[in-house]
Motif scaffolding. Structure first.
Motif, PDB file in Angstrom:
ATOM      1  N   ASN A  57       0.843  -1.196   0.000  1.00  0.00           N
ATOM      2  CA  ASN A  57       0.000   0.000   0.000  1.00  0.00           C
ATOM      3  C   ASN A  57       0.882   1.251   0.000  1.00  0.00           C
ATOM      4  O   ASN A  57       2.100   1.150   0.156  1.00  0.00           O
ATOM      5  N   GLY A  58       0.262   2.403  -0.135  1.00  0.00           N
ATOM      6  CA  GLY A  58       1.007   3.661  -0.212  1.00  0.00           C
ATOM      7  C   GLY A  58       1.649   4.068   1.105  1.00  0.00           C
ATOM      8  O   GLY A  58       2.642   4.796   1.116  1.00  0.00           O
ATOM      9  N   THR A  59       1.072   3.613   2.208  1.00  0.00           N
ATOM     10  CA  THR A  59       1.637   3.921   3.527  1.00  0.00           C
ATOM     11  C   THR A  59       2.929   3.141   3.724  1.00  0.00           C
ATOM     12  O   THR A  59       3.960   3.705   4.105  1.00  0.00           O
ATOM     13  N   ILE A  62       5.876   4.591   1.798  1.00  0.00           N
ATOM     14  CA  ILE A  62       6.588   5.703   2.446  1.00  0.00           C
ATOM     15  C   ILE A  62       7.507   5.168   3.541  1.00  0.00           C
ATOM     16  O   ILE A  62       8.683   5.539   3.631  1.00  0.00           O
ATOM     17  N   PHE A  90      -3.081  13.777   3.785  1.00  0.00           N
ATOM     18  CA  PHE A  90      -3.622  12.575   4.397  1.00  0.00           C
ATOM     19  C   PHE A  90      -2.677  12.117   5.505  1.00  0.00           C
ATOM     20  O   PHE A  90      -1.462  12.329   5.417  1.00  0.00           O
ATOM     21  N   SER A  92      -1.175   9.449   6.505  1.00  0.00           N
ATOM     22  CA  SER A  92       0.012   8.612   6.226  1.00  0.00           C
ATOM     23  C   SER A  92       1.297   9.416   6.080  1.00  0.00           C
ATOM     24  O   SER A  92       2.349   8.992   6.538  1.00  0.00           O
ATOM     25  N   SER A  93       1.224  10.555   5.389  1.00  0.00           N
ATOM     26  CA  SER A  93       2.422  11.339   5.099  1.00  0.00           C
ATOM     27  C   SER A  93       3.192  11.665   6.380  1.00  0.00           C
ATOM     28  O   SER A  93       4.416  11.726   6.382  1.00  0.00           O
ATOM     29  N   VAL A 142       4.235  16.308  -0.769  1.00  0.00           N
ATOM     30  CA  VAL A 142       3.034  15.605  -1.224  1.00  0.00           C
ATOM     31  C   VAL A 142       2.495  16.282  -2.481  1.00  0.00           C
ATOM     32  O   VAL A 142       2.449  17.517  -2.552  1.00  0.00           O
ATOM     33  N   ASP A 168       5.769  12.081  -1.998  1.00  0.00           N
ATOM     34  CA  ASP A 168       4.589  11.251  -1.738  1.00  0.00           C
ATOM     35  C   ASP A 168       3.605  11.519  -2.881  1.00  0.00           C
ATOM     36  O   ASP A 168       2.834  12.471  -2.852  1.00  0.00           O
ATOM     37  N   GLN A 171      -1.368  10.730  -4.550  1.00  0.00           N
ATOM     38  CA  GLN A 171      -2.456  11.358  -5.312  1.00  0.00           C
ATOM     39  C   GLN A 171      -1.954  11.946  -6.624  1.00  0.00           C
ATOM     40  O   GLN A 171      -2.735  12.485  -7.400  1.00  0.00           O
ATOM     41  N   SER A 192       0.301   5.245  -4.304  1.00  0.00           N
ATOM     42  CA  SER A 192      -0.691   4.327  -3.754  1.00  0.00           C
ATOM     43  C   SER A 192      -1.650   3.909  -4.859  1.00  0.00           C
ATOM     44  O   SER A 192      -1.981   4.714  -5.723  1.00  0.00           O
ATOM     45  N   PHE A 194      -4.640   2.591  -3.928  1.00  0.00           N
ATOM     46  CA  PHE A 194      -5.940   2.572  -3.257  1.00  0.00           C
ATOM     47  C   PHE A 194      -7.003   2.896  -4.322  1.00  0.00           C
ATOM     48  O   PHE A 194      -6.764   3.741  -5.190  1.00  0.00           O
ATOM     49  N   LYS A 197      -7.589   6.464  -5.835  1.00  0.00           N
ATOM     50  CA  LYS A 197      -6.469   7.293  -6.304  1.00  0.00           C
ATOM     51  C   LYS A 197      -6.499   7.367  -7.834  1.00  0.00           C
ATOM     52  O   LYS A 197      -7.174   6.554  -8.476  1.00  0.00           O
TER      53      LYS A 197
HETATM   54  C1  LIG Z   1      -3.786   7.669   0.137  1.00  0.00           C
HETATM   55  C2  LIG Z   1      -2.584   8.378   0.568  1.00  0.00           C
HETATM   56  C3  LIG Z   1      -1.515   7.716   1.196  1.00  0.00           C
HETATM   57  C4  LIG Z   1      -1.586   6.300   1.654  1.00  0.00           C
HETATM   58  O1  LIG Z   1      -1.897   5.346   0.713  1.00  0.00           O
HETATM   59  P1  LIG Z   1      -2.548   3.952   1.141  1.00  0.00           P
HETATM   60  O2  LIG Z   1      -2.392   3.102  -0.057  1.00  0.00           O
HETATM   61  O3  LIG Z   1      -3.961   4.206   1.506  1.00  0.00           O
HETATM   62  O4  LIG Z   1      -1.761   3.422   2.303  1.00  0.00           O
HETATM   63  C5  LIG Z   1      -0.377   8.445   1.487  1.00  0.00           C
HETATM   64  N1  LIG Z   1      -0.280   9.745   1.204  1.00  0.00           N
HETATM   65  C6  LIG Z   1      -1.276  10.423   0.603  1.00  0.00           C
HETATM   66  C7  LIG Z   1      -1.094  11.862   0.277  1.00  0.00           C
HETATM   67  C8  LIG Z   1      -2.474   9.771   0.280  1.00  0.00           C
HETATM   68  O5  LIG Z   1      -3.464  10.454  -0.293  1.00  0.00           O
END
Ligand SMILES: *Cc1c(COP(=O)(O)O)cnc(C)c1O
Length: 392
Positions: A57-59, A62, A90, A92-93, A142, A168, A171, A192, A194, A197
């Motif tokens: 995943n995107g988290t 990072i 978001f 996660s950043s 980001v 990051d 998006q 990510s 998700f 996105k």
């Molecule tokens: C969605 C998102 C993430 C995390 O991605 P996941 O796949 O949901 O873990 C990280 N940073 C930003 C800016 C996001 O929008």
């Protein structure tokens, strides 16, 4: 009407997606199947970097990128690492810096682009250096709502203070700046997949991008329990773990789903979503006090969101309720500045001076946007929105 209509997208590319899923299920190579490698190669070529490392995943992407650069590890005396993160993003950043052992320091954003403000960034770096408690190590920039951050200015600052620049691009995938594609900026970039996105799969997924061979190899190792990357075909090194990592892989099924989705993304989705944004821009311009998204010269957005700032005094909840009554969903990204998140209460991260972010959190509203929105739907959204603003 849906905020982001994934069902329409599926209908448009159903044959290819169903075929891809069937192939994975019948071959039963659910983990690290050939579709994963094929996707990584295609994404790296599109972005224009040497390596794409897919992950869960995107988290995780990072966190893995930070770990591969040793951010958050003890060292440099007993000072904790500081990672500079925009306050308007978001969770996660900022979360990842803290989970790897560093301290996120939140920086205000620009009111026009919603991205990290280079002037504020330098001011905050100087403050941290002066206070002397933390060791500045990295900037996480980001690409909010699809628009690449100001990488010209950010690169200069990171070089000046010898900081790692992590993009990051969760998006931002598909956006460009000065002819270069998002996820190619900085020393390392992440994205990510998700579902909501710009390029999404049918569950969780993510990726890391870098030109650095050594960092790429470290990321691959960390994503699979810190495995020994020495001899890939040697059974002894397969079960030799040389560092602590995590289990974060992109499923073969998700890779098979992403392959046709990526094709549609490149061929027409990115163009269509930009068309939707320009209809919004032309129909909503000239409304007193309403602030529309700004795409500066040299930038191209992948429009993860279409975010406006409501005129002062307009009650946002009333606008949302009236839009909902008309059958139009709206969202608020984001309601809370990062430094005010409860998770950071009482820590160094809570001490931030971010008036722009605080103002944005109270005034932003996101309208539906996706590549399958028709012109008459955008028309209807704009007319309804304008009527509501006139009534209030
Ligand atoms: C969605 C998102 C993430 C995390 O991605 P996941 O796949 O949901 O873990 C990280 N940073 C930003 C800016 C996001 O929008």
């Amino acid at each position: 009407m849906e905020f982001r209509d994934l069902k329409r997208q599926y209908q448009a590319i159903k044959t290819e997606i169903d075929k891809g899923i069937k192939e994975v299920v019948s071959s039963s190579n659910f983990i690290s199947g050939m579709q994963v490698k094929e996707l990584e190669n295609k994404l790296a070529a599109y972005v224009g970097v040497n390596h794409c490392i897919s992950c869960g995943n995107g988290t995780d992407a990072i966190s893995i990128a930070l770990m591969a650069h040793g951010i958050g590890e003890a060292g440099g005396g007993n000072k904790c690492d500081a990672v500079f993160v925009p306050d308007f993003t978001f969770f996660s950043s900022g979360e990842c810096s803290a989970t790897v052992g560093a301290t996120p320091i939140f920086v205000d954003v620009r009111q026009d682009t919603y991205n990290i403000d280079a002037v504020s960034l330098e001011r905050v770096i100087k403050r941290i250096l002066l206070t002397g408690k933390l060791r500045p190590r990295a900037v996480i920039a980001v690409d909010l709502f699809g628009l690449p951050a100001d990488y010209g200015a950010l690169k200069r600052i990171c070089e000046k203070y010898e900081l790692l620049l992590l993009e990051d691009g969760a998006q931002g995938f598909g956006g460009t700046f000065e002819g270069k594609r998002a996820c190619s900026f900085g020393d390392v970039a992440t994205t990510s997949f998700f579902p909501a996105k710009p390029l999404g799969c049918y569950g969780d997924g993510g990726a890391i991008f870098t030109d650095d061979d050594e960092i790429a190899s470290l990321c691959r190792s960390i994503a699979v329990h810190g495995k020994d990357m020495g001899q890939p075909n040697d059974p002894d090194s397969k079960y030799n773990n040389v560092r602590l990592g995590m289990n974060s892989r992109l499923d073969t099924l998700q890779a098979a789903i992403l392959l046709p989705k990526f094709k549609a993304f490149m061929n027409y989705e990115l163009i269509n979503v930009n068309r939707v944004a320009s209809v919004y821009n032309s129909q909503l311009c000239g409304i007193t006090g309403l602030v529309l998204p700004v795409i500066a010269d040299g930038f191209y957005s992948s429009w993860a969101q279409y975010t406006v700032q409501l005129p002062e005094g307009v009650e946002r909840s009333v606008v949302q309720a009236k839009m909902r009554e008309a059958g139009i969903p709206t969202m608020i990204y984001y309601v809370k500045p990062m430094h005010m998140q409860e998770a950071f209460a009482g820590t160094e991260s809570a001490l931030a001076d971010c008036p722009v972010t605080e103002k944005l959190c109270k005034s932003v509203l996101c309208l539906p946007i996706h590549p399958y929105l028709t012109e008459s739907e955008v028309d209807f959204i704009c007319k309804t929105f304008k009527n509501i603003l006139h009534q209030i």
